[in-house]
Motif scaffolding. Structure first.
Motif, mmCIF file in Angstrom:
data_model
loop_
_atom_site.group_PDB
_atom_site.id
_atom_site.type_symbol
_atom_site.label_atom_id
_atom_site.label_comp_id
_atom_site.label_asym_id
_atom_site.label_seq_id
_atom_site.Cartn_x
_atom_site.Cartn_y
_atom_site.Cartn_z
ATOM 1 N N ILE A 15 4.764 2.580 4.019
ATOM 2 C CA ILE A 15 3.313 2.692 3.905
ATOM 3 C C ILE A 15 2.938 3.865 2.999
ATOM 4 O O ILE A 15 2.036 3.760 2.163
ATOM 5 C CB ILE A 15 2.660 2.849 5.297
ATOM 6 C CG1 ILE A 15 2.834 1.578 6.112
ATOM 7 C CG2 ILE A 15 1.193 3.233 5.177
ATOM 8 C CD1 ILE A 15 2.146 0.361 5.548
ATOM 9 N N PHE A 16 3.641 4.975 3.137
ATOM 10 C CA PHE A 16 3.366 6.143 2.307
ATOM 11 C C PHE A 16 3.529 5.818 0.823
ATOM 12 O O PHE A 16 2.666 6.129 0.005
ATOM 13 C CB PHE A 16 4.288 7.306 2.706
ATOM 14 C CG PHE A 16 4.132 8.516 1.837
ATOM 15 C CD1 PHE A 16 3.026 9.338 1.982
ATOM 16 C CD2 PHE A 16 5.081 8.833 0.880
ATOM 17 C CE1 PHE A 16 2.871 10.459 1.176
ATOM 18 C CE2 PHE A 16 4.932 9.944 0.079
ATOM 19 C CZ PHE A 16 3.834 10.759 0.223
ATOM 20 N N PHE A 17 4.642 5.168 0.481
ATOM 21 C CA PHE A 17 4.864 4.815 -0.920
ATOM 22 C C PHE A 17 3.873 3.745 -1.384
ATOM 23 O O PHE A 17 3.424 3.761 -2.529
ATOM 24 C CB PHE A 17 6.302 4.370 -1.157
ATOM 25 C CG PHE A 17 7.281 5.511 -1.060
ATOM 26 C CD1 PHE A 17 7.173 6.616 -1.887
ATOM 27 C CD2 PHE A 17 8.304 5.485 -0.132
ATOM 28 C CE1 PHE A 17 8.057 7.679 -1.797
ATOM 29 C CE2 PHE A 17 9.202 6.531 -0.037
ATOM 30 C CZ PHE A 17 9.080 7.640 -0.877
ATOM 31 N N GLY A 18 3.497 2.845 -0.493
ATOM 32 C CA GLY A 18 2.473 1.862 -0.822
ATOM 33 C C GLY A 18 1.138 2.516 -1.110
ATOM 34 O O GLY A 18 0.427 2.119 -2.045
ATOM 35 N N VAL A 19 0.790 3.534 -0.319
ATOM 36 C CA VAL A 19 -0.454 4.268 -0.543
ATOM 37 C C VAL A 19 -0.417 4.982 -1.895
ATOM 38 O O VAL A 19 -1.403 4.972 -2.638
ATOM 39 C CB VAL A 19 -0.700 5.274 0.607
ATOM 40 C CG1 VAL A 19 -1.771 6.291 0.255
ATOM 41 C CG2 VAL A 19 -1.063 4.536 1.879
ATOM 42 N N LEU A 20 0.722 5.578 -2.225
ATOM 43 C CA LEU A 20 0.844 6.239 -3.529
ATOM 44 C C LEU A 20 0.646 5.249 -4.674
ATOM 45 O O LEU A 20 -0.041 5.552 -5.659
ATOM 46 C CB LEU A 20 2.211 6.912 -3.662
ATOM 47 C CG LEU A 20 2.450 8.154 -2.807
ATOM 48 C CD1 LEU A 20 3.872 8.654 -3.007
ATOM 49 C CD2 LEU A 20 1.454 9.244 -3.149
ATOM 50 N N THR A 29 -9.320 4.440 -2.982
ATOM 51 C CA THR A 29 -8.519 5.542 -2.448
ATOM 52 C C THR A 29 -8.194 5.291 -0.983
ATOM 53 O O THR A 29 -9.086 5.006 -0.179
ATOM 54 C CB THR A 29 -9.273 6.870 -2.589
ATOM 55 O OG1 THR A 29 -9.586 7.082 -3.957
ATOM 56 C CG2 THR A 29 -8.429 8.022 -2.079
ATOM 57 N N ILE A 30 -6.919 5.411 -0.654
ATOM 58 C CA ILE A 30 -6.464 5.282 0.724
ATOM 59 C C ILE A 30 -5.964 6.656 1.173
ATOM 60 O O ILE A 30 -5.221 7.318 0.449
ATOM 61 C CB ILE A 30 -5.331 4.246 0.843
ATOM 62 C CG1 ILE A 30 -5.826 2.874 0.394
ATOM 63 C CG2 ILE A 30 -4.811 4.186 2.267
ATOM 64 C CD1 ILE A 30 -4.746 1.824 0.336
ATOM 65 N N VAL A 31 -6.359 7.066 2.366
ATOM 66 C CA VAL A 31 -5.945 8.359 2.908
ATOM 67 C C VAL A 31 -5.054 8.115 4.114
ATOM 68 O O VAL A 31 -5.417 7.390 5.036
ATOM 69 C CB VAL A 31 -7.175 9.207 3.314
ATOM 70 C CG1 VAL A 31 -6.740 10.521 3.918
ATOM 71 C CG2 VAL A 31 -8.079 9.421 2.122
ATOM 72 N N LEU A 32 -3.881 8.708 4.103
ATOM 73 C CA LEU A 32 -2.938 8.608 5.211
ATOM 74 C C LEU A 32 -2.919 9.957 5.920
ATOM 75 O O LEU A 32 -2.453 10.949 5.377
ATOM 76 C CB LEU A 32 -1.551 8.248 4.687
ATOM 77 C CG LEU A 32 -0.475 7.923 5.692
ATOM 78 C CD1 LEU A 32 -0.881 6.718 6.525
ATOM 79 C CD2 LEU A 32 0.837 7.646 4.998
ATOM 80 N N THR A 33 -3.445 9.985 7.148
ATOM 81 C CA THR A 33 -3.536 11.251 7.876
ATOM 82 C C THR A 33 -2.343 11.422 8.816
ATOM 83 O O THR A 33 -1.657 10.458 9.171
ATOM 84 C CB THR A 33 -4.829 11.304 8.708
ATOM 85 O OG1 THR A 33 -4.774 10.282 9.702
ATOM 86 C CG2 THR A 33 -6.058 11.103 7.829
#
Length: 71
Positions: A15-20, A29-33
């Motif tokens: 998910i982190f790499f997908g958000v990047l 813009t997607i924010v991963l908290t």
């Protein structure tokens, strides 16, 4: 470390790499908290624990030979 936590960690990394990728190629813009990351790991741990508990509990109530051959 349980398999559920490892699976959850792998999922969080994906998910982190997908958000990047989405943030770099899109105006969206997607924010991963940190809270969402912890929530994802907790949910995957609970699902893994439940999915592992019930088959083990069911097999523990059977006779050993039936538990081995039960599909």
């Amino acid at each position: 470390m349980s398999r559920a936590v490892v699976g959850g960690a792998i999922g969080v990394l994906l998910i982190f790499f997908g958000v990047l990728i989405v943030n770099s190629f899109s105006d969206f813009t997607i924010v991963l908290t940190l809270g969402n990351i912890i929530l994802g790991l907790v949910i995957s741990s609970v699902v893994g624990a439940v999915a592992g508990f019930f088959p083990a509990w069911s097999a523990a109530r059977m006779e050993p030979v039936k538990a081995i051959y039960h599909n």
